[in-house]
Scaffold this motif. Structure first.
Motif, PDB file in Angstrom:
ATOM      1  N   LEU A 220       0.835  -1.186   0.000  1.00 17.42           N
ATOM      2  CA  LEU A 220       0.000   0.000   0.000  1.00 17.42           C
ATOM      3  C   LEU A 220       0.876   1.244   0.000  1.00 17.42           C
ATOM      4  N   THR A 251      -3.637  -7.490   2.715  1.00 15.96           N
ATOM      5  CA  THR A 251      -5.013  -7.039   2.955  1.00 15.96           C
ATOM      6  C   THR A 251      -5.807  -8.081   3.743  1.00 15.96           C
ATOM      7  N   LEU A 273      -6.369   5.469   7.461  1.00 18.04           N
ATOM      8  CA  LEU A 273      -6.364   4.441   6.419  1.00 18.04           C
ATOM      9  C   LEU A 273      -7.138   4.900   5.190  1.00 18.04           C
ATOM     10  N   ALA A 277      -5.699   5.365   1.486  1.00 16.07           N
ATOM     11  CA  ALA A 277      -6.315   4.593   0.400  1.00 16.07           C
ATOM     12  C   ALA A 277      -6.579   5.463  -0.823  1.00 16.07           C
ATOM     13  N   GLY A 307      -5.641   0.179  -3.399  1.00 15.49           N
ATOM     14  CA  GLY A 307      -6.153   1.342  -2.675  1.00 15.49           C
ATOM     15  C   GLY A 307      -7.656   1.242  -2.457  1.00 15.49           C
ATOM     16  N   LEU A 310      -8.171  -1.165   0.324  1.00 16.99           N
ATOM     17  CA  LEU A 310      -7.904  -0.524   1.616  1.00 16.99           C
ATOM     18  C   LEU A 310      -9.034   0.421   1.999  1.00 16.99           C
ATOM     19  N   LEU A 311      -9.630   1.114   1.035  1.00 19.68           N
ATOM     20  CA  LEU A 311     -10.753   1.997   1.337  1.00 19.68           C
ATOM     21  C   LEU A 311     -11.918   1.202   1.914  1.00 19.68           C
ATOM     22  N   ALA A 331     -13.783  -5.075   0.121  1.00 25.60           N
ATOM     23  CA  ALA A 331     -12.377  -5.465   0.177  1.00 25.60           C
ATOM     24  C   ALA A 331     -12.179  -6.877  -0.353  1.00 25.60           C
ATOM     25  N   ALA A 418     -12.005   9.018  -4.549  1.00 27.38           N
ATOM     26  CA  ALA A 418     -11.836   7.647  -5.040  1.00 27.38           C
ATOM     27  C   ALA A 418     -12.533   7.470  -6.384  1.00 27.38           C
TER      28      ALA A 418
END
Length: 493
Positions: A220, A251, A273, A277, A307, A310-311, A331, A418
């Motif tokens: 990441l 992850t 985080l 992300a 990313g 992670l979001l 995820a 995003a």
């Protein structure tokens, strides 16, 4: 089913030993057979499933320290286990069909792929933190050897960089694992998830340590800089395993250990985080727009795609932990979709470079004129990667943005950024297609061989899965919903 959990480790381990000892061709055949048996053994694990852990097996290992050899499978780990066994089978079969030229034995390469599979399955099935850590480390040396032994001209430097970054993450992971075990008095992941007993301050400190460790492996942003070099120099099968499954260890660790064992710590730093992300999504996409080398562009694309994963994890952490939000679904869907699509992209990149002896986008124009089948599959994979609705890449990214919107407040801005990053993803992948498939045929692609039957057989399962998961995302997140009734209730509300 407990026997199958043992076989998932024993069969590839035995296959790796046999393939390493046998002559080249025999070793490649044995490795492919072992990978096929492992894949077949992974499929029935979904039978007789229920809430929580579906199947588990455990034995006392280091009794004085409370360390057990404990394995289990549920809706979080099962899709990753099947993805691991499938990609390993495809890579071993690819190695059996196409032996590496002017390099060490192809049988040795296949043996290393099986050794990596042992570590990966160990990570996804471990129910003891110490076993989880050991499995995490098993992957390091075989992958280093794959890159250093069968990679490109700058393979040794890339392999050293991969090893140094990973060792840094390993030290932090060990600190986090020992911190949890000594503070809680147990290394049992299932018990710690069911009843998190650590104080909020302890959870925050340990989660930060573990988050950095897992961020290195994922990787990441900003701990991603080993990834492009490793992907660019690794052989085709190395890149497929690295992108398709190995990145998922980070992850998965954030979900299984971070959100599961340390939910209060995860919730406290969820906003950080989320910011990291969206930074990964945007920066990864912008860097991809500047790339000229095919494999390097695909490698950097992983930064942006992870990313989005992670979001989803961050949104899940903000809403209360492992089973409280669609972020966890996002995820897991993103993990599986990325493994399938990026694995296919690296197979295609390897086929293109093998035929043209170049990865420069400016030297690959007009591929659709000289090899329409190869160009068509590349176009399909690129559209899946950019998140076209109806293909696998769409759901994980869409769910991640929705999960951020559900949090409200500043998370709305993260969702907007995003979404902009998603548009940039489309920009660089469409640029890739314009450079490689359109225009007059470049000299490098003139007269290249057509797609072979062996290549078609290796790519077909990934093409089919990218389409099936895009049309029926319940093939992945249905397992999550069955394993976590509280997640069902949260989504229903």
């Amino acid at each position: 089913m407990s026997v199958l959990l043992i076989l998932l480790l024993a069969v590839p381990l035995a296959g790796a030993i046999a393939a390493g000892l046998l002559p080249d061709r025999a070793g490649r055949i044995v490795a492919t057979a072992a990978a096929a048996l492992t894949f077949v053994a992974s499929l029935p694990l979904a039978a007789d499933r229920g809430d929580g852990l579906w199947h588990q097996v455990g034995y006392d290992w280091v009794e004085g320290l409370g360390i057990r050899f404990a394995l289990g499978v549920d809706g979080i780990s099962y899709p990753l286990i099947v993805l691991t066994t499938l990609l390993t089978l495809l890579c071993c079969a690819y190695t059996a069909w196409r032996a590496p030229a002017d390099r060490p034995s192809g049988g040795k390469l296949a043996a290393l792929l099986l050794a990596i599979e042992v570590g990966l399955i160990g990570v996804f099935t471990s129910l003891d933190l110490v076993l989880f850590f050991i499995s995490f480390e098993v992957v390091l040396l075989p992958m280093y050897a794959v890159i250093a032994g069968w990679g490109g001209p700058d393979r040794r430097r890339a392999a050293r960089k991969f090893a140094l970054y990973t060792l840094f993450g390993s030290v932090l992971l060990l600190v986090g694992v020992l911190g949890i075990g000594t503070s809680a008095g147990t290394f049992d992941i299932a018990a710690l998830t069911a009843n998190p007993t650590l104080s909020r301050g302890t959870q925050i400190g340990l989660f930060v340590v573990l988050a950095i460790a897992f961020a290195v492996k994922a990787p990441l942003w900003p701990l991603h800089t080993w990834l492009p070099d490793a992907h660019t120099e690794a052989p085709t099968v190395g890149s497929v395993i690295l992108a398709g499954v190995l990145l998922k260890m980070g992850t998965y660790g954030l979900i299984r250990v971070g959100l599961g064992v340390l939910p209060e710590g995860a919730k406290a730093v969820a906003g950080v985080l989320g910011v990291l992300a969206v930074a990964a999504i945007v920066i990864g996409s912008l860097v991809c727009l500047a790339q000229r080398e095919l494999k390097r562009l695909i490698a950097y694309s992983s930064v942006g795609h992870m990313g989005f994963v992670l979001l989803g994890i961050a949104a899940g952490a903000a809403s209360g932990g492992l089973a409280q939000s669609t972020g966890v679904q996002a995820a897991l869907l993103g993990n599986i979709a990325h493994g399938i699509i990026t694995g296919l992209l690296f197979f295609l990149a390897g086929a293109i470079k093998d035929r043209t002896h170049t990865g420069d986008l400016h030297d690959l124009g007009g591929l659709r004129e000289t090899s329409p089948a190869l160009a068509g599959i590349l176009g399909f994979a690129a559209l899946a990667s950019l998140g076209l609705p109806g293909l696998a890449g769409f759901w994980g990214e869409a769910f991640a943005v929705v999960a951020a919107v559900q949090q409200g407040g500043g998370w709305l801005w993260l969702a907007v950024i995003a979404a902009v990053g998603g548009a940039l993803t489309a920009a660089y992948l469409l640029r890739l297609l314009r450079r490689v498939t359109h225009g007059p045929a470049a000299p490098a692609v003139t007269g290249i061989p057509a797609v072979t039957v062996a290549e078609g057989l290796a790519w077909a399962p990934l093409v089919l899965l990218a389409l099936l998961i895009g049309l029926v995302p319940a093939l992945v997140n249905g397992y999550v919903l069955e394993s976590m009734p509280s997640l069902v209730e949260a989504v229903a509300r």
